[in-house]
Write an enzyme that holds these catalytic residues in place. Sequence first.
Site, short mmCIF file in Angstrom:
data_model
loop_
_atom_site.label_atom_id
_atom_site.label_comp_id
_atom_site.label_asym_id
_atom_site.label_seq_id
_atom_site.Cartn_x
_atom_site.Cartn_y
_atom_site.Cartn_z
N TYR A 1 0.84 -1.20 0.00
CA TYR A 1 0.00 0.00 0.00
C TYR A 1 0.87 1.25 0.00
O TYR A 1 2.01 1.24 0.46
CB TYR A 1 -0.96 0.01 1.20
CG TYR A 1 -0.29 0.17 2.56
CD1 TYR A 1 -0.09 1.45 3.12
CD2 TYR A 1 0.13 -0.94 3.29
CE1 TYR A 1 0.50 1.61 4.36
CE2 TYR A 1 0.72 -0.79 4.53
CZ TYR A 1 0.91 0.48 5.06
OH TYR A 1 1.51 0.63 6.30
N CYS A 2 0.31 2.34 -0.54
CA CYS A 2 0.92 3.67 -0.45
C CYS A 2 -0.11 4.60 0.18
O CYS A 2 -0.96 4.15 0.95
CB CYS A 2 1.43 4.16 -1.80
SG CYS A 2 0.16 4.39 -3.06
N TRP A 3 -0.08 5.86 -0.12
CA TRP A 3 -0.98 6.81 0.54
C TRP A 3 -2.43 6.63 0.08
O TRP A 3 -3.34 6.50 0.90
CB TRP A 3 -0.51 8.24 0.27
CG TRP A 3 -1.49 9.31 0.65
CD1 TRP A 3 -2.04 10.26 -0.16
CD2 TRP A 3 -2.06 9.54 1.95
NE1 TRP A 3 -2.90 11.07 0.54
CE2 TRP A 3 -2.95 10.65 1.85
CE3 TRP A 3 -1.93 8.92 3.19
CZ2 TRP A 3 -3.67 11.15 2.92
CZ3 TRP A 3 -2.67 9.41 4.27
CH2 TRP A 3 -3.51 10.50 4.14
#
Length: 353
Positions: free
Chosen positions: A96-98
């Site tokens: 995951y990222c932002w």
Amino acid sequence: MSVHIIAADEALMRLDAYSAVLDVRSPGEYALDCLPGAVNWPVLDDAERERVGTLYVQAGAFEAKRLGAVLVARNIARHMESHARDWPKSHEPLVYCWRGGNRSAAMAHVLGQVGWRVHLVQGGYKALRAALVKQLERQVGSLRLRVVCGPTGSGKSRLLQALARQGAQVLDLEQLAAHRGSVLGAMEDEAQPTQKQFETRIWNTLRKFDPSQTVFVESESRKIGRLQLPVTLLACMHASACMRLQASLPVRVQLLLQDYAALTRSPQELNLRLDALTELRGKVTIARWHSLVDAGTFATLVEDLLAQHYDPSYAQSMARNYAGFGSCRAWPVESADAGAFDTLAREILQAAC
């Protein structure tokens, strides 16, 4: 390519099933909060992220994406060489990222091309955070809490530790907040987490509990240090059954001297923390406490703090906030020794059966 999009709520429910949890945001973003057990594989570090963002403003999206592609490819290669070279084919990472955008998609694409089954969180950390908050509310709603009460120095935290050693379910909020909850309560070697980290720690603890079994928790005020308890959790605590620890003044003093031994070894730090009470207790009282610190008469200082600061409003505050406090059973604390708390924990658990 083996990349599977997964909803944030499902990712949280299955968190323990993944071989690795990869947070590909920048170190600065990661430091504010992350999933439990997540490792930071930034595809752009903080300086690189700022550089790309500045170029986007100054030269437009194309130039920013061209620079970003170079940096992201280089960083992904470095992570692969450093951390993934021994992964078996069966490895299944969560990424995951932002917001589930380009950063996590780039990492997932490369890992998926190798042949690993990659799970990519839809909506990224932002969606995970929203799902976690909702799950935390549901967790709190199913709790069977038993609130451990007692004035400062009665050994509430010691009892929670002893109950945990006996296999009981314990929610130690002060441990999760890295603070003992009073003006003197900051931990010597551990800073408090962010508010989001604190809530993530609570969620991570509660998700492992059996909702049919009692959870022991210490009575707390609205804040522990600079952190606020989740509103729903505090309301549940206020409405739950209580038990009260009862210790003599000498035992309380001994317990507090043990718990705050680091401060008695650092008189200057102790005096600084006492200064925070000046507005509440007045300069004359603080000056007297400073003199006790300087003289090394810490037992007298503790007695004075209990008599003038901690105890006066305790019973009134507890009766006002904790519905079960007035009628709860008192449990005597006979000694400051760890063995005494182990014995008390066994008696409490036997009585609950």
